[in-house]
Design an enzyme around this catalytic site. Structure first.
Site, short mmCIF file in Angstrom:
data_model
loop_
_atom_site.label_atom_id
_atom_site.label_comp_id
_atom_site.label_asym_id
_atom_site.label_seq_id
_atom_site.Cartn_x
_atom_site.Cartn_y
_atom_site.Cartn_z
N HIS A 157 -0.01 -12.38 1.55
CA HIS A 157 -0.86 -11.48 0.42
C HIS A 157 -0.81 -11.70 -0.68
O HIS A 157 -0.08 -11.68 -1.72
CB HIS A 157 -0.04 -10.35 0.76
N TYR A 183 0.86 -1.31 0.39
CA TYR A 183 0.17 -0.21 0.10
C TYR A 183 0.99 1.21 -0.24
O TYR A 183 1.79 1.69 1.17
CB TYR A 183 -1.44 -0.06 1.16
#
Length: 348
Positions: A137, A55
């Protein structure tokens, strides 16, 4: 009220904070706004905060860690993710998905060494000495390596007490179901697959999670924004919503309006209702969005609304039991009421 993730001792609040937005997802967020968003969320009962190196090329982790230093470390739980290493690589222009300079590139790595290096870098960016929950992830194309190398590395760290719990974060159900069957995961962060528009999580993953004692962190419950504010051009799963899905979202909104319930309140309450779901994770990028999500989760939703949605074929008969026996009662585990005014909806 909090719930523990799986068989771990890691608690999560009913509403969790998704920090992709403060990593400049799509558009930039000023530093002061990012900090104020975290504080507003904390004030309204969020106690679980989720981020990732991906992110904003680490920006989300840095901002979240800086904002959370105001609070005692035992007052909240913190999650980050492994699977993408950030490698310095100064390039002209921006990063694309995140409005940040392209100072690094992401390298997929689900090896044991990659897990160690990723966590060391995350601890430094977050400015903390521990991470409560670590997710694998998006191992869509790396499932075997994640299962054979990354997961055992995380299992060792959990056994040593270095991390508190292990999860997997994905926007599909097949690979998480494989991990639920074949490992001792504590949690699945499921994005966009148990919502008012997509109940594919009900086919296998959520019942399997219940049977195996694995908690679901339900994310992406507005399907990128279509369930927050359905209109032409609204996004669905990070692209423009197809006409059929837009029509379905508008039909959902029309039924909700007839019962005096905002669509986003129904979306949040549906997302939280399944017994496998320990928390609903919302992505927010402003204090107003953080407060709005907390207010919407507290809104009562009458059983008659759910019944009408089912009768009209807008919800499957297999959906979990829904509806408030007491119209004035907040949902179980809802954060304590706090001052909150009408606000723009959260967009994740």
């Amino acid at each position: 009220m909090t719930r523990l993730l799986g068989r771990s001792r890691v608690p999560v609040s009913a509403l969790s904070f998704g920090a992709a937005g403060i990593g400049n997802l799509y558009t930039a967020v000023p530093d002061a706004q990012a900090e104020a968003t975290v504080h507003a969320a904390f004030a309204d009962g969020y106690r679980h905060f989720d981020t990732a190196p991906h992110y904003g090329l680490g920006l989300s982790e840095r901002r979240l860690g800086a904002a959370l230093r105001r609070y005692p470390r035992d007052a909240y739980t913190l999650a980050t993710k492994v699977g993408r290493l950030l490698v310095p690589d100064e390039r002209p222009g921006g990063d694309g998905e995140f409005a940040v300079p392209a100072t690094h590139r992401r390298v997929w790595d689900f090896t044991a060494d990659g897990v160690r290096r990723s966590l060391e870098a995350s601890l430094e960016r977050l400015g903390t000495d521990r991470i409560d929950l670590v997710h694998l992830h998006d191992p869509d194309d790396h499932a075997d390596q994640a299962l054979d190398q990354a997961y055992p590395a995380l299992e060792r760290l959990r056994a040593e007490g270095v991390i508190g719990a292990i999860g997997i974060g994905m926007n599909q159900t097949a690979v998480p179901a494989r991990f639920v069957r074949d490992t001792d995961l504590d949690a699945v962060l499921l994005a966009g697959r148990h919502t008012l528009l997509d109940q594919s999580g009900l086919d296998e993953l959520l019942p399997l999670a219940c049977a195996r004692g694995v908690s679901v962190i339900n994310a992406g419950v507005f399907n990128s924004g279509l369930l927050a504010d359905p209109k032409p051009g609204a996004p669905y799963d990070y692209a423009a919503a197809p006409p059929a899905l837009l029509a379905r979202a508008l039909a959902l909104q029309e039924v909700c309006a007839r019962h005096g319930v905002p669509l986003r309140a129904a979306a949040l309450r549906f997302a939280a209702a399944h017994p496998a779901v320990a928390t609903v994770l919302v992505g927010v990028r402003s204090p107003e969005q953080a407060r709005d999500a907390a207010e919407m989760l507290r809104r009562p939703v009458p059983a008659a609304l759910w019944a009408e949605l089912t009768e009209r074929g807008l919800l499957p008969a297999t959906a979990p039991p829904l509806g408030d026996p007491d119209p004035g009662a907040p949902p179980p585990g809802a954060p304590a009421p706090g001052a909150s005014a009408p606000a723009p909806p959260a967009g994740a």
